[in-house]
Design an enzyme around this catalytic site. Structure first.
Site, PDB file in Angstrom:
ATOM      1  CG  ASP A 139     -10.831  15.160 -15.551  1.00 31.70           C
ATOM      2  OD1 ASP A 139     -10.418  14.371 -16.454  1.00 31.70           O
ATOM      3  OD2 ASP A 139     -11.963  14.679 -14.990  1.00 31.70           O
TER       4      ASP A 139
ATOM      5  CE1 TYR B  29     -17.854   9.841 -15.727  1.00 32.46           C
ATOM      6  CE2 TYR B  29     -17.014  10.196 -13.625  1.00 32.46           C
ATOM      7  CZ  TYR B  29     -17.712   9.452 -14.573  1.00 32.46           C
ATOM      8  OH  TYR B  29     -17.959   8.123 -14.367  1.00 32.46           O
TER       9      TYR B  29
ATOM     10  NE  ARG C 278      -3.387  -0.638   2.999  1.00 28.59           N
ATOM     11  CZ  ARG C 278      -3.088  -0.379   4.094  1.00 28.59           C
ATOM     12  NH1 ARG C 278      -2.570   1.056   4.357  1.00 28.59           N
ATOM     13  NH2 ARG C 278      -2.828  -0.987   4.893  1.00 28.59           N
TER      14      ARG C 278
ATOM     15  CE  LYS D 247     -13.596   6.909 -18.216  1.00 27.84           C
ATOM     16  NZ  LYS D 247     -13.795   8.113 -17.747  1.00 27.84           N
TER      17      LYS D 247
END
Ligand SMILES: *Cc1c(COP(=O)(O)O)cnc(C)c1O
Length: 408
Positions: A198, A133, A79, A223
């Site tokens: 973004d 978005y 992690r 994407k």
């Protein structure tokens, strides 16, 4: 500044000659491979890293807790970091022209981490420009992570800032209308408040927001960066100081990226410039045909180009979705195949209908992510899905069409 040239910094901090974006795309994050006798990057699936030196481990954990810098040597625990994911982060930072990048399990996990970093500093107020978005809009509007949002237009950013403003958020081109924001002007209006752009739709191939003053560049790597519709991921490219805080939040909240996803993303980056340029050329051709079509009321296509196209139909948009055969009717974008969806029904369903329409997301709007198929094949599918052409002389005439480049 030359958009096609990135200035590179080798692992050891020595500056090397600037390389073109296409070169970085296939070499960044892989600088050490040939010396190791490897060609493909190794995938490190370790969740933990053995050490016989627990004093040394304690010091490395303390260092991470202080700065969030990547531990020297093995990451102690999965992690804290992963070498395969780190290759992707290094490569994306090079492409975006930032000092660092921090990868997450999804784009939403990446945005959540940014909000938590600022919120934990007592800076809970966010200024944001619609459209975003749908889920980003929802996360801010619902205040799920304790943030409070003021929505404004780009010209209103400076006036919307408060002493507790921790972040300004814009998307450009925006999802789904492809509206563009003058990043340099907004960055100026932000003053010392970090601007998050973004950059999912543009990718670093078409736009590098850090060069325009953005402190944080966010991607849904699901994407274009992944590019094949088979990886969920998010990433924030930024300076090393902010990256350290993001790594600490990632460690604390657990939104880590799987190493196999890191591998696939690094592979995806190597074809990013080629994919984006090819799909953009096809998109531009489809825009020309859509703009001249009497069944189409309006076409949205950004000035910077790209492979995303939005258009409003006179007829029933649900019929277009039901009518495609080659194009896949699906949410998401940036894959090698062409996808189409109806934002009011799907990607932006979660946004209140009045807010959605107010942001220019009309109920007639369709959003298409153009892939790598042949342009004529795509057009023939769209042509069929758009249905019957209106009778000559009846209905709407071509003069109703907004010139594509101006339709934002
Ligand atoms: C898809 C998307 C997101 C969210 O990313 P996920 O990887 O789905 O969590 C954020 N911003 C934009 C512009 C997107 O298209």
């Amino acid at each position: 500044m030359d958009m096609d040239t990135t200035s590179t910094r080798a692992h050891d901090g020595v500056r090397t000659a600037p390389r073109a974006l296409a070169t970085e795309a296939v070499h960044a994050g892989r600088d050490d491979l040939a010396r190791q006798g490897l060609h493909a990057p190794p995938i490190d699936l370790s969740t933990t890293y053995p050490s016989y030196d627990s004093r040394g481990e304690a010091a490395r954990i303390d260092a991470f807790a202080t700065t969030g810098a990547e531990p020297d040597g093995p990451p102690v625990y999965g992690r804290l970091g992963n070498p395969t994911v780190a290759r992707f982060e290094t490569a994306l930072a090079r492409l975006e022209g930032t000092e660092a990048a921090v990868a997450f399990a999804s784009g939403m996990a990446a945005l959540s981490a940014v909000l938590l970093v600022r919120g934990s500093m007592g800076l809970r107020h966010v200024v944001a420009v619609r459209p975003l978005y749908g889920c980003s809009d929802h996360l801010l509007t619902a205040g799920l992570l304790g943030s409070e949002v003021t929505w404004t237009d780009p010209a209103g950013v400076a006036d919307a800032l408060r002493p507790d403003t921790g972040l300004v958020i814009v998307e450009s081109p925006a999802n789904p209308t492809l509206a563009e924001v003058d990043l340099r002007a907004v960055a100026h209006a932000c003053g010392s408040v970090p601007l998050l752009v973004d950059n999912t739709f543009a990718t670093p191939v078409l736009q590098r927001p850090a060069e325009h003053g953005a402190r944080l560049v966010l991607h849904s790597a699901t994407k274009y960066l992944g590019g094949h519709g088979d990886v969920l991921a998010g990433v924030v490219a930024c300076d090393e100081e902010f990256a350290g805080r993001l790594r600490q939040v990632r460690f604390a909240t657990g939104g880590v990226l799987h190493p196999l996803a890191g591998y696939l993303l690094l592979r995806g980056l190597s074809t990013l410039p080629v994919r984006v340029r090819a799909a953009s050329a096809t998109a531009a051709e489809l825009v020309r045909r859509l703009a001249a079509d009497p069944r189409v009321a309006r076409v949205h296509y950004p000035r910077i180009g790209g492979a995303m196209v939005a258009f409003e139909v006179y007829g029933d948009p649900h019929e277009v979705i039901a009518g495609v055969r080659l194009i896949t009717p699906a949410v998401s974008l940036g894959s090698v195949d062409t996808l189409i969806q109806h934002p009011a029904s799907i990607s932006h369903r979660i946004v209140d209908a009045d807010d959605r329409r107010g942001a220019g997301v009309s109920d007639q709007l369709l959003r298409m992510s153009v892939g790598l198929e042949d342009a004529d094949d795509l057009w023939s599918d769209l042509d069929g899905a758009l249905g019957r052409r209106p009778e000559r002389g009846a209905g709407n005439c071509a003069s109703n069409h907004v010139a594509p480049a101006l339709a934002n």
